[in-house]
Design a protein around this motif. Structure first.
Motif, PDB file in Angstrom:
ATOM      1  N   HIS A  46       0.845  -1.198   0.000  1.00 33.32           N
ATOM      2  CA  HIS A  46       0.000   0.000   0.000  1.00 33.32           C
ATOM      3  C   HIS A  46       0.875   1.241   0.000  1.00 33.32           C
ATOM      4  CE1 HIS A  46      -4.085  -1.750   1.525  1.00 33.32           C
ATOM      5  NE2 HIS A  46      -3.604  -2.380   0.470  1.00 33.32           N
ATOM      6  N   ASN A  47       0.737   2.028  -1.048  1.00 36.26           N
ATOM      7  CA  ASN A  47       1.578   3.206  -1.184  1.00 36.26           C
ATOM      8  C   ASN A  47       1.048   4.406  -0.404  1.00 36.26           C
ATOM      9  OD1 ASN A  47       3.315   1.853  -2.997  1.00 36.26           O
ATOM     10  ND2 ASN A  47       1.933   2.325  -4.701  1.00 36.26           N
ATOM     11  N   THR A  48      -0.247   4.427  -0.165  1.00 34.91           N
ATOM     12  CA  THR A  48      -0.859   5.578   0.492  1.00 34.91           C
ATOM     13  C   THR A  48      -1.103   5.277   1.966  1.00 34.91           C
ATOM     14  OG1 THR A  48      -1.973   6.098  -1.591  1.00 34.91           O
ATOM     15  CG2 THR A  48      -2.722   7.262   0.371  1.00 34.91           C
ATOM     16  N   LEU A  49      -0.668   6.185   2.801  1.00 36.21           N
ATOM     17  CA  LEU A  49      -0.818   6.018   4.250  1.00 36.21           C
ATOM     18  C   LEU A  49      -1.450   7.274   4.816  1.00 36.21           C
ATOM     19  CD1 LEU A  49       1.671   4.488   6.741  1.00 36.21           C
ATOM     20  CD2 LEU A  49       0.717   6.741   7.214  1.00 36.21           C
ATOM     21  N   LEU A  98      -5.455  13.808   9.457  1.00 34.05           N
ATOM     22  CA  LEU A  98      -4.353  14.680   9.868  1.00 34.05           C
ATOM     23  C   LEU A  98      -3.340  14.851   8.745  1.00 34.05           C
ATOM     24  CD1 LEU A  98      -3.656  13.317  13.475  1.00 34.05           C
ATOM     25  CD2 LEU A  98      -4.643  15.535  12.880  1.00 34.05           C
ATOM     26  N   ILE A  99      -2.971  13.735   8.126  1.00 32.20           N
ATOM     27  CA  ILE A  99      -1.942  13.783   7.095  1.00 32.20           C
ATOM     28  C   ILE A  99      -2.075  12.561   6.197  1.00 32.20           C
ATOM     29  CG2 ILE A  99      -0.215  12.612   8.522  1.00 32.20           C
ATOM     30  CD1 ILE A  99       1.912  14.505   7.276  1.00 32.20           C
ATOM     31  N   ARG A 100      -1.734  12.752   4.943  1.00 30.46           N
ATOM     32  CA  ARG A 100      -1.745  11.660   3.961  1.00 30.46           C
ATOM     33  C   ARG A 100      -0.415  11.620   3.241  1.00 30.46           C
ATOM     34  NH1 ARG A 100      -3.204  11.689  -1.555  1.00 30.46           N
ATOM     35  NH2 ARG A 100      -4.128  13.760  -1.339  1.00 30.46           N
ATOM     36  N   TYR A 101       0.120  10.410   3.114  1.00 30.50           N
ATOM     37  CA  TYR A 101       1.372  10.183   2.407  1.00 30.50           C
ATOM     38  C   TYR A 101       1.137   9.387   1.134  1.00 30.50           C
ATOM     39  CZ  TYR A 101       4.370  11.572   6.331  1.00 30.50           C
ATOM     40  OH  TYR A 101       5.026  12.268   7.310  1.00 30.50           O
ATOM     41  N   GLU A 102       1.811   9.786   0.092  1.00 32.10           N
ATOM     42  CA  GLU A 102       1.952   8.970  -1.112  1.00 32.10           C
ATOM     43  C   GLU A 102       3.414   8.542  -1.143  1.00 32.10           C
ATOM     44  OE1 GLU A 102      -0.332   7.861  -3.118  1.00 32.10           O
ATOM     45  OE2 GLU A 102      -1.934   8.994  -2.151  1.00 32.10           O
ATOM     46  N   ASN A 103       3.648   7.276  -0.867  1.00 32.02           N
ATOM     47  CA  ASN A 103       5.021   6.781  -0.642  1.00 32.02           C
ATOM     48  C   ASN A 103       5.628   7.603   0.500  1.00 32.02           C
ATOM     49  OD1 ASN A 103       5.034   4.746  -2.784  1.00 32.02           O
ATOM     50  ND2 ASN A 103       4.840   6.527  -4.128  1.00 32.02           N
ATOM     51  N   GLU A 104       6.747   8.248   0.296  1.00 31.01           N
ATOM     52  CA  GLU A 104       7.355   8.983   1.409  1.00 31.01           C
ATOM     53  C   GLU A 104       6.984  10.463   1.415  1.00 31.01           C
ATOM     54  OE1 GLU A 104       8.948   7.421  -0.942  1.00 31.01           O
ATOM     55  OE2 GLU A 104      10.198   8.841  -2.032  1.00 31.01           O
ATOM     56  N   GLU A 105       6.166  10.883   0.470  1.00 28.70           N
ATOM     57  CA  GLU A 105       5.823  12.299   0.355  1.00 28.70           C
ATOM     58  C   GLU A 105       4.504  12.610   1.049  1.00 28.70           C
ATOM     59  OE1 GLU A 105       5.367  13.632  -3.629  1.00 28.70           O
ATOM     60  OE2 GLU A 105       4.955  15.719  -3.050  1.00 28.70           O
ATOM     61  N   SER A 165      -4.032   2.489   1.835  1.00 28.83           N
ATOM     62  CA  SER A 165      -4.744   2.055   0.645  1.00 28.83           C
ATOM     63  C   SER A 165      -3.724   1.862  -0.465  1.00 28.83           C
ATOM     64  CB  SER A 165      -5.821   3.056   0.234  1.00 28.83           C
ATOM     65  OG  SER A 165      -5.246   4.297  -0.124  1.00 28.83           O
ATOM     66  N   GLN A 166      -4.147   1.118  -1.492  1.00 30.86           N
ATOM     67  CA  GLN A 166      -3.213   0.849  -2.574  1.00 30.86           C
ATOM     68  C   GLN A 166      -2.840   2.116  -3.312  1.00 30.86           C
ATOM     69  OE1 GLN A 166      -5.135  -2.405  -4.715  1.00 30.86           O
ATOM     70  NE2 GLN A 166      -3.425  -3.695  -4.070  1.00 30.86           N
ATOM     71  N   ARG A 167      -3.810   3.003  -3.464  1.00 32.46           N
ATOM     72  CA  ARG A 167      -3.542   4.260  -4.127  1.00 32.46           C
ATOM     73  C   ARG A 167      -4.581   5.263  -3.689  1.00 32.46           C
ATOM     74  NH1 ARG A 167      -5.565   2.681 -10.260  1.00 32.46           N
ATOM     75  NH2 ARG A 167      -6.884   0.937  -9.642  1.00 32.46           N
ATOM     76  N   GLN A 168      -4.285   6.498  -3.904  1.00 29.57           N
ATOM     77  CA  GLN A 168      -5.172   7.555  -3.459  1.00 29.57           C
ATOM     78  C   GLN A 168      -6.425   7.595  -4.318  1.00 29.57           C
ATOM     79  OE1 GLN A 168      -4.527  11.596  -4.128  1.00 29.57           O
ATOM     80  NE2 GLN A 168      -3.395  11.384  -6.013  1.00 29.57           N
ATOM     81  N   GLY A 169      -7.435   8.270  -3.756  1.00 25.35           N
ATOM     82  CA  GLY A 169      -8.651   8.487  -4.525  1.00 25.35           C
ATOM     83  C   GLY A 169      -9.613   7.329  -4.488  1.00 25.35           C
ATOM     84  N   PHE A 170      -9.322   6.301  -3.678  1.00 29.98           N
ATOM     85  CA  PHE A 170     -10.210   5.168  -3.573  1.00 29.98           C
ATOM     86  C   PHE A 170     -10.672   5.023  -2.138  1.00 29.98           C
ATOM     87  CE2 PHE A 170     -10.069   3.119  -7.703  1.00 29.98           C
ATOM     88  CZ  PHE A 170      -9.059   3.842  -8.314  1.00 29.98           C
ATOM     89  N   THR A 226     -11.996  13.359  -4.399  1.00 26.61           N
ATOM     90  CA  THR A 226     -11.379  12.062  -4.727  1.00 26.61           C
ATOM     91  C   THR A 226     -10.179  11.701  -3.870  1.00 26.61           C
ATOM     92  OG1 THR A 226      -9.785  12.735  -6.452  1.00 26.61           O
ATOM     93  CG2 THR A 226     -12.073  12.398  -7.131  1.00 26.61           C
ATOM     94  N   ASP A 227      -9.839  12.503  -2.887  1.00 25.22           N
ATOM     95  CA  ASP A 227      -8.669  12.119  -2.114  1.00 25.22           C
ATOM     96  C   ASP A 227      -8.812  12.323  -0.619  1.00 25.22           C
ATOM     97  OD1 ASP A 227      -6.618  15.081  -2.841  1.00 25.22           O
ATOM     98  OD2 ASP A 227      -8.527  14.832  -1.816  1.00 25.22           O
ATOM     99  N   LYS A 228      -9.962  12.758  -0.145  1.00 24.02           N
ATOM    100  CA  LYS A 228     -10.107  12.984   1.282  1.00 24.02           C
ATOM    101  C   LYS A 228     -11.447  12.439   1.758  1.00 24.02           C
ATOM    102  CE  LYS A 228      -8.594  16.768   3.063  1.00 24.02           C
ATOM    103  NZ  LYS A 228      -8.400  18.184   3.422  1.00 24.02           N
TER     104      LYS A 228
END
Lengths: 114, 111
Positions: A29-32, A46-53, A95-100, B96-98
């Motif tokens: 899962h790339n999104t945390l 609070l915060i969302r990460y895509e990989n390390e960003e 999640s595997q990727r954002q937006g889902f 789509t992202d929150k």
């Protein structure tokens, strides 16, 4: 398949002390996400990460909260110094990727600040 | 701004009856909704989702209905079981992202 792992499950600290929470997301899962959940309320991002960003930290109180996801896998959320109002459950999700919508949540860390 | 709210904080039903949990949303641009179940001491668990181009979606013992005209959705649980006792949240995937969660409804199932 192992779920999202969080530790500790419970933490009691005195105000003005630092505290840190750890999260290990589901493998691949790339999104945390880190959420805060107050009693009787829904989780708040609070915060969302895509990989390390960190791609969305607009709700993170940056004066006392910080987070990191150095290698794009595990993540740590820190509060320094903690305040009474920080007492809540801190949830990590991935999640595997954002937006889902299908985010998988960990059991959370219940923080009590005295 | 967007908000997602629930009409009733607590719903008590008898085992075997059907349960209906309601949710209102305010953002007419919302196009994706999710229902989560949260048991005590656990994180929210995905139940079912629905996109705005649908009015109804069915899962195993659960049905979600979406009424875009009045910006309302509901979760129906058929033949409610003790294991269904939990807090249920509706959430709106904003931009789509929150995920924006509502307050939650506690479902209590009595024998």
């Amino acid at each position: 398949e192992a779920g999202v792992v969080q530790s500790p499950r419970y933490k009691i600290i005195e105000k003005k002390q630092p505290v840190a929470f750890w999260c290990n997301p589901i493998s691949g899962h790339n999104t945390l996400y880190w959420y805060l959940q107050n009693l009787g309320q829904g989780p708040e991002l609070l915060i969302r990460y895509e990989n390390e960003e960190a791609v969305d930290d607009s709700q993170l109180p940056k004066d006392r909260f910080s987070a990191e996801r150095l290698k794009g896998v595990d993540s740590t959320l820190k509060i320094q110094p903690a305040e009474l109002g920080d007492s809540a459950v801190y949830l990590c999700a991935s999640s595997q990727r954002q937006g889902f919508g299908e985010q998988y949540f960990g059991p959370g860390t219940r923080l009590t600040v005295t | 701004g967007e908000s997602v709210g629930l009409h009733l904080p607590t719903l008590s039903v008898q085992e075997g009856d059907n349960s209906i949990i309601n949710c209102a949303y305010s953002n007419s641009a919302s196009d994706y909704f999710i229902w989560y179940k949260q048991e005590s001491g656990k994180g929210p668990q995905f139940i079912i989702d629905i996109r705005s181009n649908m009015d109804k979606r069915q899962g195993q013992r659960v049905t979600v209905l979406l009424n875009k005209t009045v910006k309302h959705l509901s979760l129906q649980i058929a033949a409610t079981q003790p294991g269904d006792s939990a807090v249920y949240f509706c959430a709106d995937l904003y931009n789509t992202d929150k995920l924006i969660f509502g307050t939650g409804t506690r479902l209590q199932v009595f024998p």
